[in-house]
Design a protein around this motif. Structure first.
Motif, mmCIF file in Angstrom:
data_model
loop_
_atom_site.group_PDB
_atom_site.id
_atom_site.type_symbol
_atom_site.label_atom_id
_atom_site.label_comp_id
_atom_site.label_asym_id
_atom_site.label_seq_id
_atom_site.Cartn_x
_atom_site.Cartn_y
_atom_site.Cartn_z
ATOM 1 N N ARG A 150 -17.253 17.229 -42.447
ATOM 2 C CA ARG A 150 -18.004 18.192 -41.626
ATOM 3 C C ARG A 150 -18.518 17.555 -40.344
ATOM 4 N NH1 ARG A 150 -22.926 19.420 -44.705
ATOM 5 N NH2 ARG A 150 -23.489 17.387 -43.814
ATOM 6 N N ASP A 151 -19.069 16.348 -40.445
ATOM 7 C CA ASP A 151 -19.719 15.726 -39.299
ATOM 8 C C ASP A 151 -18.741 15.108 -38.307
ATOM 9 O OD1 ASP A 151 -22.105 16.435 -40.472
ATOM 10 O OD2 ASP A 151 -22.463 14.445 -41.363
ATOM 11 N N ASN A 152 -17.552 14.717 -38.759
ATOM 12 C CA ASN A 152 -16.630 13.996 -37.881
ATOM 13 C C ASN A 152 -15.277 14.670 -37.716
ATOM 14 O OD1 ASN A 152 -18.134 11.227 -37.485
ATOM 15 N ND2 ASN A 152 -18.302 11.728 -39.659
ATOM 16 N N ILE A 176 -15.386 5.791 -42.354
ATOM 17 C CA ILE A 176 -15.171 7.209 -42.057
ATOM 18 C C ILE A 176 -13.706 7.516 -41.738
ATOM 19 C CG2 ILE A 176 -15.751 9.066 -40.451
ATOM 20 C CD1 ILE A 176 -18.571 7.950 -40.318
ATOM 21 N N LYS A 212 -15.986 15.226 -52.475
ATOM 22 C CA LYS A 212 -16.704 13.960 -52.397
ATOM 23 C C LYS A 212 -17.018 13.569 -50.964
ATOM 24 C CE LYS A 212 -16.413 9.092 -53.731
ATOM 25 N NZ LYS A 212 -15.565 8.038 -54.341
ATOM 26 N N ASN A 213 -16.095 13.863 -50.039
ATOM 27 C CA ASN A 213 -16.262 13.438 -48.654
ATOM 28 C C ASN A 213 -16.601 14.607 -47.724
ATOM 29 O OD1 ASN A 213 -15.295 10.478 -48.790
ATOM 30 N ND2 ASN A 213 -13.641 11.580 -49.786
ATOM 31 N N TRP A 214 -17.192 15.646 -48.276
ATOM 32 C CA TRP A 214 -17.434 16.855 -47.496
ATOM 33 C C TRP A 214 -18.323 16.591 -46.281
ATOM 34 C CZ3 TRP A 214 -15.408 21.179 -46.351
ATOM 35 C CH2 TRP A 214 -16.155 22.170 -45.718
ATOM 36 N N SER A 215 -19.381 15.823 -46.434
ATOM 37 C CA SER A 215 -20.285 15.573 -45.309
ATOM 38 C C SER A 215 -19.578 14.804 -44.202
ATOM 39 C CB SER A 215 -21.526 14.803 -45.782
ATOM 40 O OG SER A 215 -21.165 13.548 -46.319
ATOM 41 N N LEU A 216 -18.729 13.840 -44.585
ATOM 42 C CA LEU A 216 -17.973 13.098 -43.580
ATOM 43 C C LEU A 216 -16.992 14.007 -42.859
ATOM 44 C CD1 LEU A 216 -17.182 9.791 -45.501
ATOM 45 C CD2 LEU A 216 -18.768 10.079 -43.600
#
Length: 288
Positions: A196-198, A261, A190-194
Motif C-alpha cells: 500500500r505504502d510503496n 521493501i 503479510k506484506n499489505w502495508s508495504l
C-alpha cells in the motif's frame, strides 16, 4: 505471532508438498539427460547471474533510483531463483528436471556471487564499503528442506509405488496449484502495508523488471536453439527470485529494513507475472 507461524511453518509445509508433487513426475533419467547436455544449464547461468544484475542496474540508473531501494533491488537480483519457479515451470509444461537442477546449482553459486554484488551495490548507491556475510547454512538448509528432501521423497514414492504415483500425480498437481494460489494470497496479506505504502513508486519497477527478465530468459534460450520447454523454463528461472532470502540479507544481515521493501514487493508481484507467463506458454506448448 500469526505472521511468524505462516512464514516459519505453513509456507515451508506448502512448498514441501508442491516439491513432493513435482517429484512424483520425475525419474533419475530426467536428470541424467540434463547433465549429459549441459548447454541449457550454461545458458541459464548467463541469464541469471550476468544479464539479470546488468538489466536491473541499467534500469535503476536510467530511472534515477538510488539509496536503500536501489540496493534492495540489487540484493534481489543477486539472489538465487525461487523454489516456486519449479511449480510455474510445471504449469507451463516446461522442463521440470532442468528447473530443479538449475535451482540447486544457482543456490550454490549464489554463495560466492551474492557478497560481491551486494558489496559493490552498497558502494555504488550508498557510498558504503561493507563486507556481506551470506547465511550459507540457512540458505542451503532451506534448499534441502523445501526442495531436495520433498523432491527426493516424491521420486522414491514414484520408484517404489509407480502405479499409485501415476494415479495420484494429477490430483497432487491440482492440490499443489491450489496451494500456490494460497501462497500468493498469504504473501499479499503479510506484506499489505508495504504494498500500500510503496506500490505507486516501486511496484512499476518490479513489474517491468519481472516481465523483462521473463522475456529475456526465454529469448536468449530460444536464440541458443534450446527446445521450447527449456526456453520456457529458463525464462521463469531468470525472473522468479528467492525473495525470502533477499529479506534475510536486507533485514537480518545488513540491518536495513527499508532495503527489504523491494524484495517484498517483487516477491508478491512476480507471482502474477510468472503465472500469466506460465499459463500463456502452456497453451502454446500444448499446440506445439
Amino acid at each position: 505471532m500469526q505472521g511468524d507461524i505462516v512464514s516459519s511453518v505453513l509456507l515451508p509445509l506448502i512448498l514441501g508438498f508442491i516439491m513432493f508433487s513435482l517429484g512424483l513426475g520425475l525419474t533419475p533419467a530426467d536428470f541424467r539427460r540434463i547433465l549429459a547436455q549441459p548447454r541449457a544449464l550454461l545458458v541459464g547461468v548467463v541469464c541469471h547471474f550476468v544479464l539479470l544484475p546488468l538489466v536491473c542496474y541499467a534500469m535503476l540508473v536510467t530511472l534515477g533510483i538510488t539509496g536503500v531501494f536501489a540496493v534492495g533491488f540489487m540484493i534481489l537480483a543477486a539472489c538465487p531463483t525461487g523454489t516456486t519457479s519449479n511449480l510455474l515451470t510445471y504449469l507451463a509444461r516446461g522442463d521440470v528436471a532442468l528447473a530443479l537442477s538449475f535451482t540447486a546449482i544457482a543456490s550454490v553459486l549464489t554463495i560466492f556471487t551474492l557478497p560481491i554484488l551486494v558489496t559493490w551495490s552498497l558502494g555504488q548507491f550508498m557510498g558504503a564499503a561493507r563486507a556481506v556475510d551470506v547465511p550459507v547454512g540457512q540458505m542451503m538448509g532451506q534448499v534441502a528442506l523445501v526442495l531436495g528432501i520433498p523432491v527426493s521423497l516424491g521420486m522414491l514414492v514414484r520408484h517404489r509405488w509407480n502405479d499409485w504415483a501415476l494415479r495420484f500425480e494429477p490430483r497432487a498437481t491440482r492440490i499443489a496449484t491450489g496451494f500456490f494460489i494460497l501462497i500468493v494470497v498469504l504473501a499479499v496479506v503479510k506484506n499489505w502495508s508495504l504494498l500500500r505504502d510503496n506500490f505507486a513508486t516501486l511496484a512499476p519497477f518490479a513489474v517491468v523488471l519481472n516481465v523483462t527478465m521473463l522475456a529475456i530468459g526465454f529469448a536468449v534460450a530460444w536464440l541458443a536453439r534450446l527446445s521450447r520447454s527449456q526456453s520456457v523454463t529458463l525464462g521463469i528461472e531468470t525472473a522468479v527470485q528467492n525473495a525470502a532470502l533477499a529479506l534475510v540479507i536486507a533485514s537480518s544481515v545488513l540491518k536495513e529494513d527499508a532495503m527489504a521493501i523491494p524484495g517484498a514487493l517483487y516477491g508478491v508481484l512476480m507471482y502474477a507475472g510468472g503465472l500469466v507467463f506460465a499459463l500463456t506458454m502452456r497453451r502454446f506448448t500444448r499446440a506445439a
